[in-house]
Design a protein around this motif. Structure first.
Motif, PDB file in Angstrom:
ATOM      1  N   LYS A  90       0.829  -1.210   0.000  1.00 22.61           N
ATOM      2  CA  LYS A  90       0.000   0.000   0.000  1.00 22.61           C
ATOM      3  C   LYS A  90       0.866   1.265   0.000  1.00 22.61           C
ATOM      4  O   LYS A  90       0.565   2.244  -0.688  1.00 22.61           O
ATOM      5  N   ARG A  91       1.969   1.213   0.741  1.00 19.47           N
ATOM      6  CA  ARG A  91       2.866   2.379   0.772  1.00 19.47           C
ATOM      7  C   ARG A  91       3.548   2.576  -0.574  1.00 19.47           C
ATOM      8  O   ARG A  91       3.760   3.722  -1.011  1.00 19.47           O
ATOM      9  N   ILE A  92       3.921   1.492  -1.210  1.00 22.51           N
ATOM     10  CA  ILE A  92       4.565   1.628  -2.530  1.00 22.51           C
ATOM     11  C   ILE A  92       3.582   2.255  -3.517  1.00 22.51           C
ATOM     12  O   ILE A  92       3.944   3.129  -4.301  1.00 22.51           O
ATOM     13  N   VAL A  93       2.333   1.806  -3.462  1.00 23.59           N
ATOM     14  CA  VAL A  93       1.324   2.379  -4.364  1.00 23.59           C
ATOM     15  C   VAL A  93       1.058   3.842  -3.996  1.00 23.59           C
ATOM     16  O   VAL A  93       1.129   4.732  -4.851  1.00 23.59           O
ATOM     17  N   ASP A  94       0.763   4.092  -2.732  1.00 17.23           N
ATOM     18  CA  ASP A  94       0.353   5.445  -2.330  1.00 17.23           C
ATOM     19  C   ASP A  94       1.498   6.453  -2.418  1.00 17.23           C
ATOM     20  O   ASP A  94       1.335   7.552  -2.963  1.00 17.23           O
ATOM     21  N   GLU A  95       2.651   6.093  -1.879  1.00 19.64           N
ATOM     22  CA  GLU A  95       3.751   7.062  -1.795  1.00 19.64           C
ATOM     23  C   GLU A  95       4.538   7.172  -3.098  1.00 19.64           C
ATOM     24  O   GLU A  95       4.903   8.265  -3.518  1.00 19.64           O
ATOM     25  N   HIS A  96       4.763   6.021  -3.749  1.00 19.37           N
ATOM     26  CA  HIS A  96       5.614   6.047  -4.940  1.00 19.37           C
ATOM     27  C   HIS A  96       4.790   6.208  -6.224  1.00 19.37           C
ATOM     28  O   HIS A  96       5.001   7.139  -6.992  1.00 19.37           O
ATOM     29  N   MET A  97       3.811   5.317  -6.424  1.00 15.46           N
ATOM     30  CA  MET A  97       3.048   5.360  -7.681  1.00 15.46           C
ATOM     31  C   MET A  97       2.154   6.595  -7.760  1.00 15.46           C
ATOM     32  O   MET A  97       2.071   7.253  -8.784  1.00 15.46           O
ATOM     33  N   VAL A  98       1.476   6.893  -6.664  1.00 12.28           N
ATOM     34  CA  VAL A  98       0.592   8.062  -6.651  1.00 12.28           C
ATOM     35  C   VAL A  98       1.384   9.324  -6.298  1.00 12.28           C
ATOM     36  O   VAL A  98       1.337  10.333  -7.006  1.00 12.28           O
ATOM     37  N   GLY A  99       2.156   9.247  -5.231  1.00 13.79           N
ATOM     38  CA  GLY A  99       2.856  10.428  -4.731  1.00 13.79           C
ATOM     39  C   GLY A  99       4.145  10.772  -5.460  1.00 13.79           C
ATOM     40  O   GLY A  99       4.655  11.883  -5.351  1.00 13.79           O
ATOM     41  N   GLY A 100       4.685   9.791  -6.183  1.00 10.50           N
ATOM     42  CA  GLY A 100       5.888  10.061  -6.972  1.00 10.50           C
ATOM     43  C   GLY A 100       7.187  10.004  -6.198  1.00 10.50           C
ATOM     44  O   GLY A 100       8.247  10.324  -6.732  1.00 10.50           O
TER      45      GLY A 100
END
Lengths: 115, 115
Positions: free
Chosen positions: A88-98
């Motif tokens: 979830k952190r990889i999706v939220d912070e990296h994929m969404v948040g960049g």
């Protein structure tokens, strides 16, 4: 996009290589199918990312003792030892948040280390 | 390299997804194993690239009707319809010379095209 070049902003590769019990460790034996599924679900929940983030299962990426391994391009972010709860952190912070998730980044062993 | 970040200058991904005759086309059915083998041999012949170019087989990369497909990062170069005879140019011109092979670059179909 009709010209050559990538149509994706990001491309996420997830090792799915598997070896049997007793063999050299493998991402598959360490739960990488669950990580891939989690990423598929996580990305599916963000329609804004559809078409801009590609997700691809791979054969062996290299750091077999430290998997499950993910690599994200074009920024060449390597994650190892990823757990289902990290997805979830990889999706939220990296994929969404960049922004890559700093505490999950892989530290490559120094040259000459036994790996 | 002991810090996080990639230790490779380039990472080459080669689709090995395979579907049976009569199904949707696949890179495997279009000769991608031979392309992967060719790249392995071609890179092996350049000791200067050992450790700086990583080569990884993958599942489906997407352009199934146009394979075999290769994608090279960090530059996000997509090659499709690669033939065994093209491999030497990819190694010599792109991996060694640093310049993608222009006439092998994939042209993504325009959005909405049937693919």
């Amino acid at each position: 996009m009709s010209a050559s070049g990538s149509k994706f902003a990001r491309h996420v590769f997830v090792c799915q290589a598997s070896r049997p019990a007793g063999a050299k460790p493998s991402c598959g034996a360490r739960g990488s199918a669950e990580i891939l599924n989690g990423l598929q679900e996580g990305l599916a929940a963000h329609p804004d990312l559809w078409g801009s983030v590609s997700l691809t299962p791979t054969g062996c990426l290299g750091p077999c003792f430290d998997g499950p391994t993910i690599v994200v391009y074009p920024e060449a972010t390597w994650y190892c030892g990823v757990k289902r709860d990290d997805v979830k952190r990889i999706v939220d912070e990296h994929m969404v948040g960049g922004k890559p998730v700093a505490d999950l980044l892989y530290r490559w062993p120094a040259e000459g280390d036994d790996e």
